[in-house]
Design an enzyme around this catalytic site. Structure first.
Site, PDB file in Angstrom:
ATOM      1  N   GLU A 120     -10.672   8.688  20.582  1.00 17.01           N
ATOM      2  CA  GLU A 120     -10.165   8.765  19.211  1.00 17.01           C
ATOM      3  C   GLU A 120     -10.262   7.361  18.611  1.00 17.01           C
ATOM      4  O   GLU A 120     -10.965   6.528  19.143  1.00 17.01           O
ATOM      5  CB  GLU A 120      -8.748   9.372  19.180  1.00 17.01           C
ATOM      6  N   HIS A 152       0.796  -1.239   0.000  1.00 15.82           N
ATOM      7  CA  HIS A 152       0.000   0.000   0.000  1.00 15.82           C
ATOM      8  C   HIS A 152       0.820   1.277   0.000  1.00 15.82           C
ATOM      9  O   HIS A 152       0.264   2.370   0.117  1.00 15.82           O
ATOM     10  CB  HIS A 152      -0.956   0.005   1.202  1.00 15.82           C
ATOM     11  N   VAL A 166      -0.563  12.284  14.985  1.00 12.83           N
ATOM     12  CA  VAL A 166      -1.055  13.626  15.311  1.00 12.83           C
ATOM     13  C   VAL A 166      -2.514  13.667  14.869  1.00 12.83           C
ATOM     14  O   VAL A 166      -2.813  13.474  13.697  1.00 12.83           O
ATOM     15  CB  VAL A 166      -0.216  14.738  14.621  1.00 12.83           C
ATOM     16  N   THR A 193      -7.020  14.358  16.193  1.00 16.06           N
ATOM     17  CA  THR A 193      -7.996  15.045  17.039  1.00 16.06           C
ATOM     18  C   THR A 193      -8.746  14.011  17.874  1.00 16.06           C
ATOM     19  O   THR A 193      -8.753  12.818  17.552  1.00 16.06           O
ATOM     20  CB  THR A 193      -9.019  15.822  16.182  1.00 16.06           C
ATOM     21  N   GLY A 209      -4.369  11.297  10.442  1.00 16.12           N
ATOM     22  CA  GLY A 209      -5.339  10.426   9.777  1.00 16.12           C
ATOM     23  C   GLY A 209      -5.602  10.878   8.345  1.00 16.12           C
ATOM     24  O   GLY A 209      -5.637  10.079   7.415  1.00 16.12           O
ATOM     25  N   ASP A 223     -13.615  18.428  19.926  1.00 16.88           N
ATOM     26  CA  ASP A 223     -15.017  18.516  20.347  1.00 16.88           C
ATOM     27  C   ASP A 223     -15.146  17.885  21.728  1.00 16.88           C
ATOM     28  O   ASP A 223     -14.233  17.212  22.176  1.00 16.88           O
ATOM     29  CB  ASP A 223     -15.928  17.798  19.334  1.00 16.88           C
TER      30      ASP A 223
HETATM   31  N1  HPA Z   1     -15.045  10.122  18.637  1.00 17.30           N
HETATM   32  C1  HPA Z   1     -14.076   9.448  18.026  1.00 17.30           C
HETATM   33  N2  HPA Z   1     -13.066  10.045  17.442  1.00 17.30           N
HETATM   34  C2  HPA Z   1     -13.003  11.380  17.466  1.00 17.30           C
HETATM   35  C3  HPA Z   1     -13.979  12.137  18.083  1.00 17.30           C
HETATM   36  C4  HPA Z   1     -15.053  11.473  18.706  1.00 17.30           C
HETATM   37  O1  HPA Z   1     -15.957  12.093  19.281  1.00 17.30           O
HETATM   38  N3  HPA Z   1     -13.657  13.443  17.935  1.00 17.30           N
HETATM   39  C5  HPA Z   1     -12.497  13.475  17.243  1.00 17.30           C
HETATM   40  N4  HPA Z   1     -12.100  12.233  16.960  1.00 17.30           N
END
Ligand code: HPA
Length: 234
Positions: A179, A4, A88, A90, A20, A204
């Site tokens: 995550e 890949h 790295v 979120t 990601g 968030d």
């Molecule tokens: N859930 C899973 N992965 C995430 C979230 C979430 O609320 N926010 C950012 N990545």
């Protein structure tokens, strides 16, 4: 090349950053690395090698979730000799004291994923960050005046869970954020005897339902990137 990844032997650095989103890899390469060179675009999963402060660093997308990351990280460790892998990304906060834009260093990753149940035949492996990368990242962030939160994160297979309150059980046991990749990254690092760390910014909150504006995301992103790059080259 591996199945890949289209890089030739030696084209990927020993230290790699793993967002990601493949376009995030492109953004990092173009804005943080010197002389970035694209080494793979198979399936639009972009990978670049350049230098940061004169030291070779690569950056490559992994896609979202354990199955996708697992494919790329297996090949990076097994076929390209990557030694230090820093995700790295979120995450969604599941503790009230975690605020949007906070920087999180994932010391360990709990999971609801079937991957490790399958791999270990029902035994429970504890996916853990590299102590040396974790310590370096913590110190690099502190030196810049940022105070990262360090702790356990939840690596979930589901972004859209059937039970919207499911995160509360993990929160009760002190997990910081949700995550979708770290448990597999840490497990593969253990298998191949490499070093791995996940650095996250809170995008968030499952507790307060706040989310980040694009400008806020950018500041937090820069803090995460500088911490990751300083750690990758040290
Ligand atoms: N859930 C899973 N992965 C995430 C979230 C979430 O609320 N926010 C950012 N990545």
């Amino acid at each position: 090349m591996s199945i890949h990844i289209a890089a030739k032997p030696g084209e990927i650095a020993e230290a790699i950053l793993l967002p990601g989103d493949p376009l995030r890899a492109k953004f990092i390469a173009e804005n943080f690395l010197e002389n970035p060179r694209l080494y793979s675009e198979v399936r639009n999963i972009l990978g670049y090698t350049g230098t940061y402060r004169g030291k070779r660093v690569s950056v490559q997308g992994t896609g979202m979730g354990i199955p996708s990351l697992s494919i790329y990280v297996n090949e990076l460790f097994r076929d390209y000799g990557v030694r230090r892998a820093i995700r790295v990304g979120t995450a969604g906060a599941i503790q009230e004291e975690l605020k949007i834009r906070d920087l999180v260093l994932a010391m360990s990753a709990s999971t609801d994923s079937g991957a490790n149940s399958f791999r270990f035949g029902g035994r429970h492996f504890a996916p853990t960050a590299s102590f040396s990368l974790l310590k370096t990242a913590y110190e690099k962030a502190l030196a810049k005046g940022w105070l990262p939160k360090v702790g356990n994160v939840v690596c979930s297979d589901m972004f859209y869970t059937e039970d919207p309150e499911e995160w509360k059980l993990w929160a009760k046991f002190g997990a910081l954020a949700v995550e979708m990749e770290s448990a597999e990254l840490y497990t593969l690092a253990a298998k191949y005897r490499r070093e791995a760390l996940t650095i996250l910014t809170i995008s968030d909150s499952l507790v307060t339902h706040e989310s980040t504006s694009p400008e806020e995301r950018q500041t937090a992103f820069t803090q995460m990137m500088e911490t990751a790059l300083e750690t990758a080259i040290s």
